[in-house]
Motif scaffolding. Structure first.
Motif, PDB file in Angstrom:
ATOM      1  N   ALA A 240     -23.737 -14.981  12.711  1.00  0.00           N
ATOM      2  CA  ALA A 240     -24.844 -14.398  13.465  1.00  0.00           C
ATOM      3  C   ALA A 240     -24.644 -14.550  14.967  1.00  0.00           C
ATOM      4  CB  ALA A 240     -26.158 -15.038  13.032  1.00  0.00           C
ATOM      5  N   LEU A 241     -24.153 -15.699  15.404  1.00  0.00           N
ATOM      6  CA  LEU A 241     -23.871 -15.901  16.827  1.00  0.00           C
ATOM      7  C   LEU A 241     -22.836 -14.892  17.312  1.00  0.00           C
ATOM      8  CD1 LEU A 241     -23.683 -19.803  17.026  1.00  0.00           C
ATOM      9  CD2 LEU A 241     -25.338 -18.367  18.216  1.00  0.00           C
ATOM     10  N   ALA A 242     -21.761 -14.730  16.544  1.00  0.00           N
ATOM     11  CA  ALA A 242     -20.723 -13.780  16.924  1.00  0.00           C
ATOM     12  C   ALA A 242     -21.296 -12.371  17.034  1.00  0.00           C
ATOM     13  CB  ALA A 242     -19.586 -13.811  15.908  1.00  0.00           C
ATOM     14  N   ARG A 243     -22.144 -11.997  16.096  1.00  0.00           N
ATOM     15  CA  ARG A 243     -22.716 -10.648  16.100  1.00  0.00           C
ATOM     16  C   ARG A 243     -23.561 -10.410  17.356  1.00  0.00           C
ATOM     17  NH1 ARG A 243     -25.231 -10.904  11.457  1.00  0.00           N
ATOM     18  NH2 ARG A 243     -23.440 -10.124  10.287  1.00  0.00           N
ATOM     19  N   VAL A 244     -24.432 -11.368  17.692  1.00  0.00           N
ATOM     20  CA  VAL A 244     -25.292 -11.207  18.870  1.00  0.00           C
ATOM     21  C   VAL A 244     -24.455 -11.153  20.147  1.00  0.00           C
ATOM     22  CG1 VAL A 244     -27.109 -12.277  20.258  1.00  0.00           C
ATOM     23  CG2 VAL A 244     -27.282 -12.294  17.768  1.00  0.00           C
ATOM     24  N   LEU A 245     -23.475 -12.026  20.257  1.00  0.00           N
ATOM     25  CA  LEU A 245     -22.639 -12.071  21.459  1.00  0.00           C
ATOM     26  C   LEU A 245     -21.836 -10.788  21.632  1.00  0.00           C
ATOM     27  CD1 LEU A 245     -21.398 -15.747  21.119  1.00  0.00           C
ATOM     28  CD2 LEU A 245     -22.892 -14.873  22.930  1.00  0.00           C
ATOM     29  N   LEU A 246     -21.266 -10.292  20.543  1.00  0.00           N
ATOM     30  CA  LEU A 246     -20.487  -9.056  20.619  1.00  0.00           C
ATOM     31  C   LEU A 246     -21.361  -7.872  20.995  1.00  0.00           C
ATOM     32  CD1 LEU A 246     -18.256  -9.573  17.461  1.00  0.00           C
ATOM     33  CD2 LEU A 246     -17.443  -9.553  19.831  1.00  0.00           C
TER      34      LEU A 246
ATOM     35  N   ALA B 115     -10.248  -4.208  17.486  1.00  0.00           N
ATOM     36  CA  ALA B 115      -9.406  -3.139  18.031  1.00  0.00           C
ATOM     37  C   ALA B 115      -9.607  -2.985  19.531  1.00  0.00           C
ATOM     38  CB  ALA B 115      -9.716  -1.824  17.320  1.00  0.00           C
ATOM     39  N   GLY B 116     -10.836  -3.206  19.984  1.00  0.00           N
ATOM     40  CA  GLY B 116     -11.135  -3.074  21.409  1.00  0.00           C
ATOM     41  C   GLY B 116     -10.842  -4.308  22.230  1.00  0.00           C
ATOM     42  N   GLY B 117     -10.390  -5.370  21.580  1.00  0.00           N
ATOM     43  CA  GLY B 117     -10.041  -6.598  22.289  1.00  0.00           C
ATOM     44  C   GLY B 117     -11.207  -7.501  22.606  1.00  0.00           C
ATOM     45  N   GLN B 118     -12.408  -7.155  22.103  1.00  0.00           N
ATOM     46  CA  GLN B 118     -13.589  -7.979  22.391  1.00  0.00           C
ATOM     47  C   GLN B 118     -13.689  -9.172  21.452  1.00  0.00           C
ATOM     48  OE1 GLN B 118     -17.246  -5.719  22.430  1.00  0.00           O
ATOM     49  NE2 GLN B 118     -18.490  -7.511  22.937  1.00  0.00           N
ATOM     50  N   LEU B 119     -13.063  -9.068  20.294  1.00  0.00           N
ATOM     51  CA  LEU B 119     -13.074 -10.158  19.304  1.00  0.00           C
ATOM     52  C   LEU B 119     -11.646 -10.504  18.927  1.00  0.00           C
ATOM     53  CD1 LEU B 119     -14.419 -12.043  17.194  1.00  0.00           C
ATOM     54  CD2 LEU B 119     -14.463 -10.077  15.638  1.00  0.00           C
ATOM     55  N   ARG B 120     -11.372 -11.796  18.949  1.00  0.00           N
ATOM     56  CA  ARG B 120     -10.085 -12.280  18.468  1.00  0.00           C
ATOM     57  C   ARG B 120     -10.333 -13.362  17.434  1.00  0.00           C
ATOM     58  NH1 ARG B 120      -4.852 -14.633  21.809  1.00  0.00           N
ATOM     59  NH2 ARG B 120      -3.686 -15.313  19.959  1.00  0.00           N
ATOM     60  N   LEU B 121      -9.610 -13.306  16.330  1.00  0.00           N
ATOM     61  CA  LEU B 121      -9.763 -14.277  15.265  1.00  0.00           C
ATOM     62  C   LEU B 121      -8.586 -15.249  15.266  1.00  0.00           C
ATOM     63  CD1 LEU B 121     -10.939 -11.964  12.337  1.00  0.00           C
ATOM     64  CD2 LEU B 121     -12.344 -13.273  13.943  1.00  0.00           C
ATOM     65  N   LEU B 122      -8.903 -16.529  15.100  1.00  0.00           N
ATOM     66  CA  LEU B 122      -7.890 -17.582  15.011  1.00  0.00           C
ATOM     67  C   LEU B 122      -8.051 -18.298  13.678  1.00  0.00           C
ATOM     68  CD1 LEU B 122      -8.161 -19.243  18.558  1.00  0.00           C
ATOM     69  CD2 LEU B 122      -6.561 -17.456  17.829  1.00  0.00           C
ATOM     70  N   ALA B 123      -6.946 -18.547  13.014  1.00  0.00           N
ATOM     71  CA  ALA B 123      -6.976 -19.283  11.752  1.00  0.00           C
ATOM     72  C   ALA B 123      -6.814 -20.770  12.034  1.00  0.00           C
ATOM     73  CB  ALA B 123      -5.865 -18.802  10.827  1.00  0.00           C
ATOM     74  N   LEU B 124      -7.772 -21.574  11.577  1.00  0.00           N
ATOM     75  CA  LEU B 124      -7.651 -23.024  11.685  1.00  0.00           C
ATOM     76  C   LEU B 124      -8.617 -23.690  10.719  1.00  0.00           C
ATOM     77  CD1 LEU B 124     -10.308 -24.328  13.346  1.00  0.00           C
ATOM     78  CD2 LEU B 124      -9.124 -23.329  15.294  1.00  0.00           C
ATOM     79  N   ASP B 125      -8.320 -24.938  10.424  1.00  0.00           N
ATOM     80  CA  ASP B 125      -9.187 -25.784   9.603  1.00  0.00           C
ATOM     81  C   ASP B 125      -9.547 -26.992  10.453  1.00  0.00           C
ATOM     82  OD1 ASP B 125     -10.226 -27.687   7.785  1.00  0.00           O
ATOM     83  OD2 ASP B 125      -9.032 -26.899   6.139  1.00  0.00           O
ATOM     84  N   VAL B 126     -10.839 -27.250  10.642  1.00  0.00           N
ATOM     85  CA  VAL B 126     -11.239 -28.334  11.540  1.00  0.00           C
ATOM     86  C   VAL B 126     -10.800 -29.707  11.048  1.00  0.00           C
ATOM     87  CG1 VAL B 126     -13.186 -27.054  12.494  1.00  0.00           C
ATOM     88  CG2 VAL B 126     -13.548 -28.567  10.534  1.00  0.00           C
ATOM     89  N   ARG B 127     -10.345 -29.808   9.793  1.00  0.00           N
ATOM     90  CA  ARG B 127      -9.806 -31.068   9.270  1.00  0.00           C
ATOM     91  C   ARG B 127      -8.339 -31.248   9.613  1.00  0.00           C
ATOM     92  NH1 ARG B 127     -11.426 -29.721   3.172  1.00  0.00           N
ATOM     93  NH2 ARG B 127     -10.452 -27.803   3.959  1.00  0.00           N
ATOM     94  N   ASP B 128      -7.693 -30.192  10.046  1.00  0.00           N
ATOM     95  CA  ASP B 128      -6.234 -30.172  10.211  1.00  0.00           C
ATOM     96  C   ASP B 128      -5.894 -29.998  11.685  1.00  0.00           C
ATOM     97  OD1 ASP B 128      -3.525 -29.743  10.163  1.00  0.00           O
ATOM     98  OD2 ASP B 128      -3.593 -27.978   8.853  1.00  0.00           O
TER      99      ASP B 128
END
Length: 228
Positions: free
Chosen positions: A16-22, A47-60
């Motif tokens: 929800a935070l991501a949606r509002v911010l975007l 596609a427009g460069g406004q969102l970038r996804l990063l893969a991570l696990d907060v335990r790792d």
């Protein structure tokens, strides 16, 4: 346009935070344990460069460091959102100890790992902010004992956040804990008090108004201060 790093955007408050911010035009760097959790609604923003996804696990920590090394730009706001409710058995009299440890690993150590890895990017921004999604359930002013692993993990991360506020004060970086409310998510359940969209909008208003004189504090989603 400001850049927000939001952990755990696959569902609930993070999504929800991501949606509002975007939708209001900010840039979002969102983290997921598995990039296959990416939502169809995000394709245009990616596609427009406004969102970038990063893969991570907060335990790792290795996955966090790898993700941080792949993003070499200033981050204005870090929202430590990723978390878990803990194991089914978490009474002081009937405890899943391994589950308790995992809850602490994710909810308490996870946010600190994220800060350590992305601190260089925060330092490159002007007046950066670190927001940790906590819970009123972690306040020591409440004597309730249900879900004690979750409560303890949030009490502990509040203290970690307070410590970050102290240690980063001279650098002008704000660090606060926030209670998002009892929210209608998978974690909060359908009988919770407020819709996730309402919580997200309130949290963003709070974040927008934060200044250094509020660093080290604990707020709810409406902006009211909560005792630790």
């Amino acid at each position: 346009m400001r850049t927000y790093l939001v952990t755990g955007i696959g569902r609930g408050i993070g999504q929800a935070l991501a949606r509002v911010l975007l939708q209001r035009g900010d840039r979002v760097v969102g983290t997921l344990r598995d990039l296959s959790q990416s939502q169809p609604e995000w394709r245009e923003f990616i596609a427009g460069g406004q969102l970038r996804l990063l893969a991570l696990d907060v335990r790792d920590f290795s996955s966090i460091r790898k993700a941080a090394a792949s993003f070499d730009e200033p981050i204005d706001v870090l929202v430590n959102n990723a978390g878990v409710i803990g194991p089914p058995r978490q009474s002081t009299l009937d405890m899943d100890f391994e589950g308790f440890l995992e809850t602490l690993d994710i909810n308490t150590l996870g946010p600190l790992r994220i800060v350590h890895a992305f601190l260089p990017q925060l330092r490159r921004a002007k007046a950066a902010k670190i927001i940790t999604i906590s819970s009123r359930m972690g306040s020591l002013s409440h004597a309730k004992s249900d879900r004690i692993a979750y409560r303890a993990s949030k009490a502990a991360v509040n203290k970690v956040t307070q410590g970050l506020a102290t240690d980063l004060y001279a650098e002008g970086i704000v660090a606060v804990s926030v209670h998002p409310g009892w929210v209608q998510t998978d974690m909060g359940g359908s009988s919770a008090d407020i819709a996730v969209e309402e919580s997200a909008a309130g949290l963003i208003r709070l974040i927008d108004g934060l200044t250094m004189d509020k660093t080290g504090s604990f707020f709810d989603w409406t902006g009211a201060e909560i005792p630790f």
